[in-house]
Write a protein that holds these residues in place. Structure first.
Motif, short mmCIF file in Angstrom:
data_model
loop_
_atom_site.label_atom_id
_atom_site.label_comp_id
_atom_site.label_asym_id
_atom_site.label_seq_id
_atom_site.Cartn_x
_atom_site.Cartn_y
_atom_site.Cartn_z
N SER A 286 0.76 -1.12 2.73
CA SER A 286 0.08 -1.85 3.80
C SER A 286 0.70 -3.24 3.92
N GLN B 215 -0.10 -5.62 1.02
CA GLN B 215 0.63 -5.29 -0.21
C GLN B 215 2.11 -5.64 -0.09
N GLU C 20 -12.92 -7.18 -0.21
CA GLU C 20 -12.40 -5.83 -0.51
C GLU C 20 -10.87 -5.86 -0.62
N THR C 21 -10.21 -6.52 0.35
CA THR C 21 -8.75 -6.59 0.32
C THR C 21 -8.29 -7.41 -0.88
N TYR C 22 -9.00 -8.50 -1.18
CA TYR C 22 -8.65 -9.33 -2.34
C TYR C 22 -8.68 -8.49 -3.63
N GLN C 23 -9.73 -7.67 -3.78
CA GLN C 23 -9.86 -6.86 -5.00
C GLN C 23 -8.72 -5.82 -5.09
N LYS C 24 -8.38 -5.22 -3.93
CA LYS C 24 -7.27 -4.25 -3.92
C LYS C 24 -5.94 -4.92 -4.28
N LEU C 25 -5.73 -6.11 -3.72
CA LEU C 25 -4.49 -6.83 -3.99
C LEU C 25 -4.43 -7.30 -5.44
N ALA D 130 -5.80 -5.81 -8.03
CA ALA D 130 -5.48 -4.63 -8.84
C ALA D 130 -4.00 -4.26 -8.69
N PHE D 131 -3.49 -4.34 -7.46
CA PHE D 131 -2.08 -4.03 -7.19
C PHE D 131 -1.17 -5.02 -7.94
#
Length: 435
Positions: free
Chosen positions: A204, A207, A227-232, A234-235
């Protein structure tokens, strides 16, 4: 220059702004309904082979067939395309250019998979170094470091990205392992796949920003969606732990882009006219074939003589042009019409300033000197639509020409139409409906 990266997330749309020297330097927009295709890998089906153009159209599941030229076919040698491809056969391809305007996506069979530090070339055993790493000793050292890390059974090759210059051995080793594992998964999905089929979709936008755009100059990355912050986060923890500490969740009351004045910059980036501090202006016209940028002096500035005023305006314009190309994502052929300068010394200084300002561009640029007519010709690689094409559509009234008939012209058109009707019909009166 220290940078900050802002990531603004709303349903179905992600926007990214790179802030440098207090202003937006770059803008990226991705919508869920029309995600960019560059980097995607497909098993496609050859729809048509065109020997006259030495190219083929390949169905990859999009609205329009994609375009594959013989030069983009791996190991084509001197063979013509009709001896390499046949209609109806499957072919493994990667998108190298998004569909732009009426043109379909551009494809290559020279597949590559990008990591943070390296790009993996599964079918090409050579090791290349990013052209932005200019020091020959540094290039040789990087090539040697990577060769030492590769397993004995490695049949593919790698391109070393700029970020790898300062990377540690374990980071390089982790990137090699990640890319080999990723390619193995793509290869397994391709076996027996019924074309057209998507095998791999690039990350995305958010990312990709972490992977490709965070450098030593990046102070922090602000994200306004939890939500995006948490995904980033973890990434980043998994693939690039050194970036994790620069990632911040923005929870302020003011919208993130308003806080940094980015919304205003977006509006300005859609305008034809750009004001310069010196009083000069840029006029930017984007056409199907090329983009032209005209520099004007505007009002006379200060107490300098005319030559100095022109020189100062052109120097300022060189910096502004480089920024506008990034902001608007203008690509293809670009012609710059600076204000005429008699002095070769001034011309060379303006060209040097332009090169310096464009050195920080992430997109490949070719810049030529002044032509006999005093124009500067350049190209900027185009892989996706410009900002104006993403955010705007042609005006239904003028059909994108940027001009409509004047009231006088319309009045004369109406008068002529009435005279035509009067000759054809014996009417008592006419009712005219006009805007």
């Amino acid at each position: 220059m220290s940078e900050e990266i802002l990531i603004n997330v709303t349903p179905q749309e992600t926007r990214v702004a790179v802030i440098g020297a207090g202003v937006a330097q770059e803008l990226l927009i991705e919508r869920s309904a029309s995600r960019g295709l560059v980097g995607n890998i497909y098993v496609g089906r050859v729809a048509r082979v065109l020997p006259g153009m030495q190219s083929a159209f390949v169905e990859i599941g999009l609205e329009r067939a994609a375009f594959l030229h013989v030069a983009d076919i791996r190991e084509h040698g001197e063979k013509p395309i009709e001896r390499i491809l046949a209609e109806g056969e499957p072919v493994l391809v990667q998108v190298v250019k998004d569909p732009i305007g009426s043109k379909g996506a551009r494809l290559s069979t020279q597949v590559s998979v990008a990591g943070r530090l390296l790009v993996y070339l599964p079918h090409d055993p050579h090791i290349g170094i990013s052209q932005k790493i200019e020091d020959e000793n540094g290039r040789a050292a990087l090539r040697g470091r990577l060769k030492d890390l590769l397993p004995a059974d490695e049949k593919g090759g790698f391109i070393v990205r700029t970020l790898a210059e300062t990377a540690k051995e374990e980071e390089l080793r982790a990137d090699v392992a990640y890319l080999r594992h990723l390619w193995q998964a793509i290869h397994e999905r391709s076996l027996g796949a019924d074309p057209p089929k998507l095998l791999y979709q690039d990350l995305s936008l958010a990312q990709r920003v972490l992977r490709d755009m965070v450098t030593v100059d990046t102070g922090r990355v602000l994200v306004d969606s939890r939500e995006t912050y948490q995904k980033l986060a973890a990434f980043a923890e998994r693939y690039m732990p050194q970036v994790r500490q620069r990632l911040e969740h923005y929870i302020g009351e003011r919208p993130l882009f308003d806080l940094y004045n980015v919304e205003t910059e977006i509006e300005k980036a859609l305008s034809r006219r750009v004001e310069l501090k010196s009083g000069g202006t840029l006029i930017i016209d984007q056409t199907e074939a090329m983009t032209t940028i005209d520099v004007n002096t505007g009002g006379f500035v200060g107490n300098r003589n005319f030559d100095d005023t022109v020189f100062k305006t052109n120097l300022e314009a060189a910096q502004a042009i480089a920024r506008q190309l990034r902001l608007r994502n203008l690509g293809g052929i670009i012609v710059l019409d600076f204000i005429d300068m008699e002095s070769n010394e001034h011309r060379n200084a303006v060209l040097d300033e332009l090169r310096r300002a464009m050195a920080r561009d992430r997109t490949r640029i070719t810049l030529n000197g002044f032509t006999a007519l005093g124009l500067v010709e350049m190209t900027r690689k185009r892989t996706r639509e410009s900002l104006a094409h993403v955010l705007c559509e042609p005006c239904p009234t003028c059909d994108g020409r940027g001009a409509v008939k004047t009231a006088h012209t319309v009045c004369y058109d109406i008068l002529r139409e009435i005279l035509r009707e009067a000759r054809a019909f014996n009417a008592r009166e006419y009712r005219v409906l006009a805007s």
